[in-house]
Write an enzyme that holds these catalytic residues in place. Structure first.
Site, mmCIF file in Angstrom:
data_model
loop_
_atom_site.group_PDB
_atom_site.id
_atom_site.type_symbol
_atom_site.label_atom_id
_atom_site.label_comp_id
_atom_site.label_asym_id
_atom_site.label_seq_id
_atom_site.Cartn_x
_atom_site.Cartn_y
_atom_site.Cartn_z
ATOM 1 N N LYS A 1 1.321 -1.130 0.273
ATOM 2 C CA LYS A 1 0.205 0.169 0.157
ATOM 3 C C LYS A 1 0.857 1.222 0.236
ATOM 4 O O LYS A 1 0.158 2.341 -0.417
ATOM 5 C CB LYS A 1 -0.800 -0.361 1.334
ATOM 6 N N ASP B 1 -11.364 2.278 3.698
ATOM 7 C CA ASP B 1 -11.902 0.976 4.092
ATOM 8 C C ASP B 1 -12.893 0.806 3.253
ATOM 9 O O ASP B 1 -13.515 -0.341 2.844
ATOM 10 C CB ASP B 1 -11.436 0.306 5.240
ATOM 11 N N GLN C 1 -5.179 -2.396 8.982
ATOM 12 C CA GLN C 1 -4.327 -3.518 8.684
ATOM 13 C C GLN C 1 -5.126 -4.506 9.785
ATOM 14 O O GLN C 1 -4.817 -3.954 10.887
ATOM 15 C CB GLN C 1 -2.876 -3.302 8.598
#
Ligand code: NAP
Length: 282
Positions: free
Chosen positions: A53, A120, A97
């Site tokens: 990422k 997200d 995460q």
């Protein structure tokens, strides 16, 4: 023979587009989008995802930082880090995460991220099939829709079969397809007549986690097949949920695994960060 939907090539094109967009935005507003990823603990797979990422964010010219916290971090300490990122005007996107260590409550932590920085897409689709106005969609479902669009097929009015009703992929994909005015069927482990349903589907999105669940004889000729599943076989090879070789004989378009939805998911994280940035500067 089906046309292959090349997720890597499509993602590469999106990265180039977004890189140019970031340069233009920086020139205009004097600030680049900022994506901050928080990782707690040493889970090796998560470390790789976070690294990827960071690399993607730098590729498009964003400011990106991974905040690496030890596995012993308390929930309060983690919430305090999120709180300071929530308040920081240079931060457009925050991603925590997963998985988190077992002493931390995932839902409490996710709920602490400011909704306008939730890259997200948890807030956007929470409890329901409708994408809330002003929020971004979750990355993998958004990737699936983008890949369908690249085929040029008309989603409106089509019959879309989503196999899997998971919170992360199946349900949000079904919601996004509904938003595109498809007629959506959601199948799951208790569905009785999966083959009959599949044979009437113009689009199949498989998000289950079972190799070869969708066999060639389940595919309507010309259908668009999006394979979200990731399965590791005993010999170490990675396959999706669709029997790729057999399905290719009948489908119009199909995503490979690997190389289909996977590479597009991180590209959509960058898109979501840019979308959040756009809201912050407007
Ligand atoms: P999940 O939450 O466990 O959902 C799996 C779904 O499959 C459940 O709804 C389950 O039904 C359904 N199912 C199980 N067996 C079935 C069967 N025989 N027939 C029809 N449906 C069946 O999983 P997920 O998180 O959504 O992930 C699904 C897959 O996508 C996994 O392989 C995962 O690795 C992959 N994935 C890929 C990406 C990517 O970037 N490419 C991202 C996320 C996930 P019930 O609800 O009835 O149990």
């Amino acid at each position: 023979m089906a046309q292959i939907i090349d997720g890597r090539a499509i993602a590469a094109g999106l990265y180039e587009q977004m890189r140019q967009e970031v340069e233009e935005l920086d020139a205009r507003y004097g600030r680049r989008p900022g994506l901050y990823v928080i990782i707690v603990g040493e889970d090796p797979a998560s470390q790789v995802y976070v690294r990827n990422k960071e690399i993607a964010a730098r590729k498009v010219g964003m400011v990106s930082e991974a905040i690496r916290l030890p596995g012993s971090t308390s929930q309060e300490e983690l919430l305090s880090v999120i709180d300071s990122l929530n308040r920081d005007p240079a931060v457009d996107g925050i991603l925590v995460q997963l998985p988190l260590p077992s002493h931390i409550d995932k839902d409490t932590v996710i709920a602490a991220v400011a909704p306008d920085k939730d890259v997200d897409g948890f807030f956007g689709m929470k409890s329901g099939l409708t994408l809330k106005a002003g929020y971004v969609a979750p990355c993998t479902p958004r990737a699936a829709i983008h890949l369908i669009r690249t085929t040029g097929m008309k989603i409106e009015g089509s019959h879309a079969l989503v196999i899997g009703r998971g919170e992360l992929v199946g349900k949000p994909v079904a919601g996004l397809l509904l938003g595109e005015n498809a007629t959506v069927t959601i199948a799951h482990s208790r569905t009785r007549n999966l083959r009959d349903l599949a044979l009437t589907a113009d689009i199949i999105v498989a998000a289950v986690g079972r190799p070869h669940l969708v066999t060639g004889d389940m595919v309507k000729p010309g259908a668009v097949l999006i394979d979200v599943g990731i399965n590791t076989l005993e010999d170490g090879s990675i396959v999706g949920d669709i029997d790729f070789e057999a399905a290719c004989q009948r489908a119009g378009y199909i995503t490979p695994v690997p190389g289909g939805v996977g590479p597009m998911t991180i590209a959509m994280l960058m898109r979501n960060t840019l979308d959040c940035y756009s809201k912050h500067i407007s």
